[in-house]
Motif scaffolding. Structure first.
Motif, PDB file in Angstrom:
ATOM      1  N   VAL A 107       0.476  -0.955   0.032  1.00 33.07           N
ATOM      2  CA  VAL A 107      -0.275   0.433  -0.012  1.00 33.07           C
ATOM      3  C   VAL A 107       0.687   1.294  -0.213  1.00 33.07           C
ATOM      4  N   ASP A 108       2.062   0.887   0.732  1.00 38.60           N
ATOM      5  CA  ASP A 108       2.529   2.412   0.986  1.00 38.60           C
ATOM      6  C   ASP A 108       3.452   2.806  -0.280  1.00 38.60           C
ATOM      7  N   ALA A 110       2.504   2.344  -3.375  1.00 36.06           N
ATOM      8  CA  ALA A 110       1.397   2.200  -4.156  1.00 36.06           C
ATOM      9  C   ALA A 110       1.495   3.559  -3.937  1.00 36.06           C
ATOM     10  N   VAL A 111       1.312   4.187  -3.389  1.00 36.94           N
ATOM     11  CA  VAL A 111      -0.062   5.821  -2.707  1.00 36.94           C
ATOM     12  C   VAL A 111       1.455   6.346  -2.967  1.00 36.94           C
ATOM     13  N   ARG A 112       2.627   6.147  -2.930  1.00 38.11           N
ATOM     14  CA  ARG A 112       3.768   6.099  -3.244  1.00 38.11           C
ATOM     15  C   ARG A 112       4.181   6.968  -4.804  1.00 38.11           C
ATOM     16  N   ILE A 113       3.708   5.955  -5.547  1.00 40.52           N
ATOM     17  CA  ILE A 113       4.096   6.133  -6.850  1.00 40.52           C
ATOM     18  C   ILE A 113       2.641   6.417  -7.329  1.00 40.52           C
ATOM     19  N   ALA A 114       1.359   6.779  -6.709  1.00 43.42           N
ATOM     20  CA  ALA A 114       0.568   7.462  -7.214  1.00 43.42           C
ATOM     21  C   ALA A 114       0.677   9.514  -6.764  1.00 43.42           C
ATOM     22  N   ASN A 233      -8.957  -6.351  -2.210  1.00 47.30           N
ATOM     23  CA  ASN A 233      -7.419  -6.966  -1.180  1.00 47.30           C
ATOM     24  C   ASN A 233      -7.560  -6.262  -0.028  1.00 47.30           C
ATOM     25  N   PRO A 234      -8.341  -6.933   0.907  1.00 52.66           N
ATOM     26  CA  PRO A 234      -9.094  -6.633   2.158  1.00 52.66           C
ATOM     27  C   PRO A 234      -7.353  -5.658   3.048  1.00 52.66           C
ATOM     28  N   LEU A 235      -6.057  -5.847   2.534  1.00 53.33           N
ATOM     29  CA  LEU A 235      -5.023  -5.109   3.532  1.00 53.33           C
ATOM     30  C   LEU A 235      -5.177  -3.163   2.866  1.00 53.33           C
ATOM     31  N   ILE A 236      -6.010  -3.488   2.158  1.00 52.03           N
ATOM     32  CA  ILE A 236      -6.037  -1.958   1.497  1.00 52.03           C
ATOM     33  C   ILE A 236      -6.851  -1.227   2.753  1.00 52.03           C
ATOM     34  N   PRO A 237      -5.586   0.017   3.568  1.00 54.18           N
ATOM     35  CA  PRO A 237      -7.067   1.065   3.853  1.00 54.18           C
ATOM     36  C   PRO A 237      -8.544   1.884   3.776  1.00 54.18           C
ATOM     37  N   GLN A 238      -9.123   1.783   4.789  1.00 53.09           N
ATOM     38  CA  GLN A 238     -10.151   2.637   4.523  1.00 53.09           C
ATOM     39  C   GLN A 238      -9.945   3.664   3.282  1.00 53.09           C
ATOM     40  N   SER A 239      -9.159   4.815   3.515  1.00 58.33           N
ATOM     41  CA  SER A 239      -8.720   5.709   3.628  1.00 58.33           C
ATOM     42  C   SER A 239      -7.345   6.511   1.948  1.00 58.33           C
ATOM     43  N   VAL A 240      -7.312   5.190   1.913  1.00 55.17           N
ATOM     44  CA  VAL A 240      -6.709   4.673   0.816  1.00 55.17           C
ATOM     45  C   VAL A 240      -8.007   4.473  -0.738  1.00 55.17           C
ATOM     46  N   LEU A 270      -2.733   8.096   4.056  1.00 56.20           N
ATOM     47  CA  LEU A 270      -2.090   6.582   5.575  1.00 56.20           C
ATOM     48  C   LEU A 270      -1.608   7.345   6.525  1.00 56.20           C
ATOM     49  N   LEU A 271      -1.593   8.581   7.581  1.00 55.23           N
ATOM     50  CA  LEU A 271      -2.030   8.739   8.190  1.00 55.23           C
ATOM     51  C   LEU A 271      -2.312   7.908   9.550  1.00 55.23           C
TER      52      LEU A 271
END
Length: 725
Positions: A107-108, A110-114, A233-240, A270-271
């Motif tokens: 997740v981190d 993917a968010v960094r790339i996005a 993918n249940p590992l994705i946080p709701q915020s993402v 991701l905070l």
């Protein structure tokens, strides 16, 4: 294009990618000595002046972008029909390759790339440039992890021109925004929708919309909802997930209003305080395009009032004296209407029965004909009442043999009506290429030509062989041979290159006689071409002093012509002189070992060993010297390992017979308390440690050296200056 030099400075090295609009090559910028990527417009667009004009304008606009997450554009140019853009070359992979290898990503990561993609888009949007084709293929990830967005500049030219020409939408359908799929004007929010799909794919490993054709995928962008990423993918946080849900809203007004707003959301999603936030909700009632169920509109029935109004009309007519209608006309019109109605109903009934008879076809199950030959597949479909669509698509597939079905448009076991047409795709024989004739080319030119045909460089090998017919470095032949059929995608090509004629090592002719040299050359397949002469102090008369043009052990082709130089002996001015050296034992009655070292014209001043003698009495030892006008002789004497004396014999004295004879040493003379253990260098004949000279007065300086005159009355003051002091 491989090997071509664009603009006089860009040397094209290899093809590294390409798409529907352009091909991409790696090239070397000769002027700045760096690698660059060059995007070359495909041939089908080079005559479209409107497209070329917008291509240049948009490429120049993209060149104005200066951002660490945007691939820099260095140059735009044209060479004949070749239109190209020179841009930054990024070492690494594109995001599509990374997704295929490792999806779903952390997740981190993917968010960094996005976030970096969004930062690049925000910069572009600020400069009024819309990308319009955001997809993993256009995202480069450098070896240092830096994200680079590429393909800025031509996207707007592609979408505006090709829609006008073909009536179709150009782009990557899986990453279309709904407004893009409709073919309407796209803007900043379309890029954000595409970025949402890229983030969705990074975190789930799948695309949100898939279909059997591009049209079906485009319709899903317009009409269907995608499966929420957290279900995959249940590992994705709701915020993402909320970021994805908002960026992929079908209504542009419900998406992020700018790339900057989306970037802020990505940087904070991701905070810890946001990871468990509530799921984002949207008001679907405001979407006018959304499908709804509405109540049907009921017809208004005629009431008594309408009938009453008719009665009033009749009464009015009576009062006005209007005569009543003829009774015959009262029933003719209704009868005609009823008859026509009955006739129409009968006709409609017949049509319905006919259509029902035509369409009342039984259902059949589609068989699986993949991996069957075309003949067997046709029979299998015919047996159940299905028809093979004509013509059959012929397309090569490396996983299937020739004439074997590898795709059918109707899924096996699906239910269709009898008589349905089934489209089949049949594998054809792989198209091969003809090996070109590469003889007379250099190896580098041969490699470039083969790579241009699609042969990978690692499958091209060089085999060097000797050849009597081809000069060194020229291609002799290839394996497979010229004009034979080969597959550029799989074949390994051996390029046989000439090493020239078979070489041998040049023999050593120095010191050999002319006959010996000639015999050696003939034995090695070489030819004695010419014989020259020159005098020599070091080589005996009649012996070889030089060989040309090859030295010993040089590689020589058979048949080469060799020139030798023979010695004519000493030059005329040379003088042979015998110098008698007086020697004596250290002590009377005891033996001493005498060693003599000399140098003369024969060895260019280098020391030569005369030899060692054991003596028991005073005597003279003869040293034969060869002198020349500029080459004097020097003789050094050692007694029992200790340096004793150095004598210099001048050419002029020897020629005139005035060489002074040295005095014999005194047997009982004590050895000086301090004297050097090594003689001075004899290549400086003027240095005379200890009793140097040939008679005359002598004395001792502070170093313990005996300084003598040279017999002609002049003090030899070189004893301290020579080598070895």
């Amino acid at each position: 294009m491989i090997g071509h030099e664009l603009g006089g400075r860009y040397q094209v090295i290899e093809r590294i990618g390409g798409g529907g609009m352009a091909l991409v090559y790696r090239a070397h910028d000769i002027l700045l000595n760096r690698n660059v990527a060059i995007k070359v417009l495909r041939n089908q667009f080079v005559h479209d002046e409107e497209f070329i004009r917008r291509f240049r304008r948009e490429a120049q606009s993209a060149a104005s972008l200066s951002h660490p997450n945007v691939v820099s554009i260095y140059d735009v140019g044209q060479e004949e029909d070749i239109h190209y853009i020179v841009m930054e070359y990024v070492e690494g992979k594109n995001l599509n390759e990374i997704i295929k290898e490792r999806a779903p990503l952390q997740v981190d990561e993917a968010v960094r790339i996005a976030s970096q993609i969004c930062d690049a888009l925000e910069h572009a949007h600020q400069n009024q440039i819309i990308h319009r084709d955001i997809k993993p293929h256009n995202i480069l990830i450098g070896r240092n992890g830096r994200v680079k967005v590429t393909d800025f500049g031509i996207a707007r030219a592609v979408t505006s021109t090709t829609i006008t020409q073909t009536g179709s939408v150009v782009g990557s359908v899986h990453y279309f925004s709904p407004e893009h799929a409709k073919g309407v004007t796209t803007g900043e929010k379309s890029d954000l929708y595409s970025l949402g799909i890229v983030l969705y794919q990074m975190l789930t490993g799948v695309l949100p919309f898939l279909g059997e054709s591009p049209i079906s995928v485009a319709l899903k962008h317009l009409q269907e909802e995608f499966e929420e990423p957290r279900k995959l993918n249940p590992l994705i946080p709701q915020s993402v997930e909320n970021v994805i849900l908002r960026s992929m809203r079908k209504n542009p007004e419900e998406r992020y209003q700018s790339a900057k707003e989306m970037l802020q959301d990505l940087e904070t999603c991701l905070l810890p305080e946001r990871r468990s936030e509530a799921k984002a909700k949207f008001n679907d009632d405001d979407d006018e395009a959304k499908t709804r169920v509405i109540p049907a509109i009921k017809p208004i029935q005629n009431g008594l009032g309408s009938r009453g109004s008719g009665g009033e009309e009749r009464m009015r007519r009576r009062e006005e004296g209007t005569p009543p209608e003829n009774n015959k006309r009262k029933w003719v019109r209704p009868t005609l209407l009823i008859g026509l109605t009955l006739l129409l109903l009968l006709a409609m009934t017949g049509v319905v029965m006919y259509v029902k008879a035509k369409f009342d076809v039984k259902d059949v199950t589609v068989p699986n004909v993949v991996n069957m030959t075309l003949e067997d597949a046709t029979k299998a479909l015919s047996d159940v009442g299905l028809i093979v669509e004509d013509p059959v698509t012929q397309e090569y597939n490396p996983n299937f043999a020739e004439n074997v079905v590898w795709e059918q448009n109707k899924k096996p076991d699906s239910i269709v009506k009898e008589g349905t047409h089934v489209a089949l795709t049949v594998s054809t024989a792989k198209t091969t290429s003809t090996m070109p004739d590469l003889s007379t080319k250099s190896f580098d030119d041969a490699v470039k030509e083969l790579m241009a045909m699609g042969v990978a460089q690692e499958r091209i090998t060089q085999d060097s062989r000797n050849s009597e017919d081809f000069p060194e470095g020229q291609v002799i032949t290839t394996e497979p041979a010229a004009n034979s059929e080969f597959d550029p995608e799989t074949a390994t090509i051996k390029v046989i290159v000439s090493k020239g004629k078979e070489s041998i090592k040049m023999p050593d002719l120095l010191g050999k006689s002319q006959d010996e040299a000639k015999q050696i050359l003939e034995t090695n397949g070489l030819v004695l071409d010419a014989v020259k002469e020159e005098s020599s102090f070091s080589v005996d008369k009649g012996k070889v002093t030089k060989q040309w043009p090859y030295e010993k052990d040089d590689l020589v082709a058979p048949g080469e012509k060799i020139t030798i130089t023979l010695s004519t002996g000493y030059p005329p001015e040379a003088l042979e002189y015998t110098f008698n050296v007086p020697v004596a034992p250290t002590k009377a009655g005891e033996k001493s070992k005498i060693r003599i070292v000399y140098s003369d014209a024969r060895n260019d001043g280098a020391n030569q060993e005369w030899g060692t003698r054991t003596i028991a009495k005073e005597q003279q030892l003869s040293v034969n010297l060869v002198l020349a006008p500029n080459k004097d002789g020097v003789v050094s004497v050692y007694q029992d390992g200790n340096y004793l004396e150095t004598y210099q014999i001048f050419y002029a004295d020897a020629k005139n017979g005035t060489v002074p004879q040295p005095e014999p040493p005194v047997t009982e003379t004590p050895v000086p308390s301090v004297e050097p253990t090594e003689p001075p260098a004899t290549d400086n004949p003027e240095v005379t440690p200890a009793d140097a000279g040939n008679g005359g007065n002598s004395g001792t300086d502070q170093t313990g050296f005996i300084i003598k005159n040279n017999g002609n009355g002049k003090k030899d003051d070189h004893a301290k200056k020579g080598k070895g002091n």
